[in-house]
Design a protein around this motif. Structure first.
Motif, short mmCIF file in Angstrom:
data_model
loop_
_atom_site.label_atom_id
_atom_site.label_comp_id
_atom_site.label_asym_id
_atom_site.label_seq_id
_atom_site.Cartn_x
_atom_site.Cartn_y
_atom_site.Cartn_z
N GLN A 25 52.76 75.21 33.42
CA GLN A 25 52.43 76.46 33.60
C GLN A 25 52.92 77.44 32.20
O GLN A 25 52.25 78.20 31.87
N LEU A 26 53.92 76.82 31.52
CA LEU A 26 54.41 77.44 30.42
C LEU A 26 53.42 76.99 29.34
O LEU A 26 53.19 77.68 28.37
N ARG A 27 53.33 76.00 29.11
CA ARG A 27 52.37 75.29 28.00
C ARG A 27 51.21 74.45 28.69
O ARG A 27 51.44 73.01 28.80
N PRO A 28 50.25 74.80 28.84
CA PRO A 28 49.09 74.09 29.61
C PRO A 28 48.52 73.03 28.71
O PRO A 28 48.08 72.08 29.33
N ASP A 29 48.85 72.91 27.50
CA ASP A 29 48.27 71.88 26.48
C ASP A 29 49.38 70.62 26.55
O ASP A 29 49.32 69.63 25.74
N MET A 30 50.34 71.02 26.92
CA MET A 30 51.71 69.82 27.03
C MET A 30 50.94 68.58 27.87
O MET A 30 50.36 68.78 28.83
N ARG A 31 51.30 67.50 27.27
CA ARG A 31 51.04 66.19 27.93
C ARG A 31 52.05 65.70 28.56
O ARG A 31 53.22 65.39 28.47
N VAL A 32 51.92 65.94 30.19
CA VAL A 32 52.97 65.40 31.19
C VAL A 32 52.50 64.36 31.90
O VAL A 32 51.40 64.50 32.72
N LEU A 33 53.19 63.42 32.23
CA LEU A 33 53.09 62.22 33.22
C LEU A 33 54.19 62.25 34.03
O LEU A 33 55.36 62.40 33.85
N LEU A 34 53.66 62.24 35.40
CA LEU A 34 54.49 62.31 36.34
C LEU A 34 54.32 60.94 37.28
O LEU A 34 53.18 60.36 37.52
N LEU A 35 55.53 59.83 37.06
CA LEU A 35 55.39 58.55 37.71
C LEU A 35 56.42 58.56 38.96
O LEU A 35 57.44 59.30 39.37
N ASP A 36 55.71 58.08 40.18
CA ASP A 36 56.46 57.81 41.47
C ASP A 36 56.04 56.46 42.03
O ASP A 36 54.76 56.06 41.78
N LYS A 37 56.92 55.67 42.53
CA LYS A 37 56.85 54.37 43.06
C LYS A 37 56.07 54.47 44.27
O LYS A 37 55.29 53.36 44.55
N ALA A 38 55.83 55.71 44.81
CA ALA A 38 55.03 55.72 46.16
C ALA A 38 53.74 56.38 45.87
O ALA A 38 53.53 57.17 44.91
N ASP A 39 52.63 56.23 46.53
CA ASP A 39 51.53 56.98 46.51
C ASP A 39 51.64 58.09 47.49
O ASP A 39 52.34 58.16 48.79
N PHE A 40 51.22 59.21 47.35
CA PHE A 40 51.14 60.22 48.11
C PHE A 40 49.75 60.56 48.92
O PHE A 40 48.77 60.05 48.34
N PRO A 41 49.86 60.91 50.23
CA PRO A 41 51.25 61.56 50.99
C PRO A 41 52.10 60.16 51.32
O PRO A 41 51.60 59.24 51.64
#
Ligand SMILES: Cc1cc2nc3c(=O)[nH]c(=O)nc-3n(C[C@H](O)[C@H](O)[C@H](O)COP(=O)(O)OP(=O)(O)OC[C@H]3O[C@@H](n4cnc5c(N)ncnc54)[C@H](O)[C@@H]3O)c2cc1C
Length: 382
Positions: A25-41
């Motif tokens: 939201q603050l920096r749209p060009d930021m490269r952000v990776l979200l890792l989770d051990k589970a699949d959602f939902p």
């Protein structure tokens, strides 16, 4: 290094999603990776209660309508350990949204904002020069550990585990209730206090029901945990037989958060951010995740210092307040007195809700009175 990211977030619960959402939201060009051990939902053992303050956080993240299709709940009914009773209307409504829905919506929103979401269980972190290496393959300028109560990230950076006296354990299930039931009900239990059962109607003919107590009190029974938790739930809410029972522990705030080390910030349960009076943790998770995401954007050189200051400003006094009150609340008589006073005075009820579900504080004079009262009760009870 195979990959380089500005920010890697470990865990896609409310804390991790809030962190990723805020950074983009603050920096749209930021490269952000979200890792989770589970699949959602994916499900998560929880009471599913989202306080009005949590909804404020969703608005700040640009998602004011994320749970608008769920019925607001305005009525709160509490029975104290000694049988005092209050039923009153909360100043701002709460919501009950099954976590299987809520968390998936947050992750979807993060993905829609450009966050890369991957299924991956994080096992190793290594400090580099100005970055952190995750599992030997991914480098990040900052890492946010939002991997919950059993946080691997917390362990890997050497932040000690939560002591048993600050750990609760709770089981939750779902029960059928009339669709028109819209009262959030809490039944406290003197036996093994602090302990309570809850029924939080979702609004669709089901209610999240559960029972929780402090881990040392559970151990003191000498019985298998499952037997105690399931048995007490059935005893306190006999009219609401529960299905899909699932238990988890809750790291209760000891008064001061453990925000991380080096370029790694901890948010939500990973930082021990659960209200010790109520077990509320979703609001804290959204808030701390947002602040950690902000720090990663606004202070890339030293995000942890910025995050620590932000947390202190937002929650410092409140967390010290809940710590003092949680000590006082070890005496069931203190809670009896608080509930019967709240039944007579709406402003006391409102204050209890603010402290239990939001970031409220108690005026210093009242806090001193609480401690004096607790000590006096201790002498009388001893
Ligand atoms: C029975 C129970 C009832 C509760 N009731 C309420 C309530 O009614 N209201 C309320 O506000 N709070 C409640 N809480 C507390 C609330 O559930 C937590 O505070 C909240 O879920 C914290 O969010 P989080 O994002 O920090 O962690 P989580 O929601 O636990 O998310 C952590 C995520 O990290 C992932 N993860 C874990 N390890 C790894 C790894 N090594 N690598 C990658 N991913 C990983 C997990 O898969 C998970 O998706 C309750 C808790 C319990 C146990």
């Amino acid at each position: 290094m195979d990959e380089v990211w500005d920010l890697v977030v470990v865990g896609g619960g409310p804390a991790g999603s809030a962190a990723a959402l805020r950074a983009k939201q603050l920096r749209p060009d930021m490269r952000v990776l979200l890792l989770d051990k589970a699949d959602f939902p994916r499900d998560k053992a929880c009471g599913d209660g989202i306080a009005a303050h949590g909804r404020d956080e969703l608005a700040l993240l640009g998602l004011p309508d994320l749970i608008a299709d769920y019925r607001p709940t305005r009525s709160l009914s509490i029975v104290s350990p000694g049988g005092s009773h209050v039923r009153a209307t909360v100043a701002r409504p709460n919501h009950v949204v099954p976590r299987v829905v809520f968390d998936a919506r947050l992750v979807d929103a993060a993905r829609a904002r450009g966050v890369e979401v991957r299924r991956h269980r994080v096992r190793a972190l290594a400090a580099g020069n100005g970055h952190v290496v995750v599992d030997g393959a991914v480098a990040a300028r900052a890492v946010i550990g939002a991997d919950g109560a059993n946080s691997v990230v917390r362990r890997l950076i050497g932040v000690p585990a939560f002591p048993d006296r600050h750990t609760a354990i709770a089981v939750r299930g779902y029960a059928d209730v009339p669709v028109e039931d819209d009262v959030q009900f809490i039944a406290m239990q003197r036996q093994g206090w602090p302990a309570y059962a809850w029924s939080f109607p979702v609004g669709d003919g089901s209610a999240n029901v559960g029972f929780g107590m402090l881990l040392p009190r559970l151990r003191a029974t000498g019985l298998p945990g499952r037997e105690v938790l399931h048995g007490r739930l059935a005893e306190l809410l006999p009219h609401l037989p529960a299905r899909d029972l699932r238990a988890h522990h809750l790291p209760l705030s000891p008064g001061r958060p453990r925000p991380g080390a080096g370029r790694v910030m901890l948010a939500g349960d990973a930082a021990g951010l659960i209200n010790p009076l109520t077990g509320e943790g979703i609001y804290y998770a959204l808030l701390s995740g947002r602040l950690a995401g902000e720090a990663a954007v606004q202070a890339p050189g030293d995000p942890l210092s910025s995050y620590r200051r932000g947390l202190g400003r937002a929650l410092g006094r409140h967390l010290r307040t809940t710590d003092v009150l949680a000590r006082a609340a070890q005496s069931p008589r203190f809670i009896d007195a608080a509930i019967s006073t709240a039944a007579q005075r709406q402003e006391v009820f409102d204050l209890l809700v603010e402290v239990g579900l939001g970031a409220g504080t108690v005026p210093p004079a009242l806090a001193y009175a609480v401690v004096r009262r607790w000590l006096a009760d201790g002498v009388r009870e001893g």
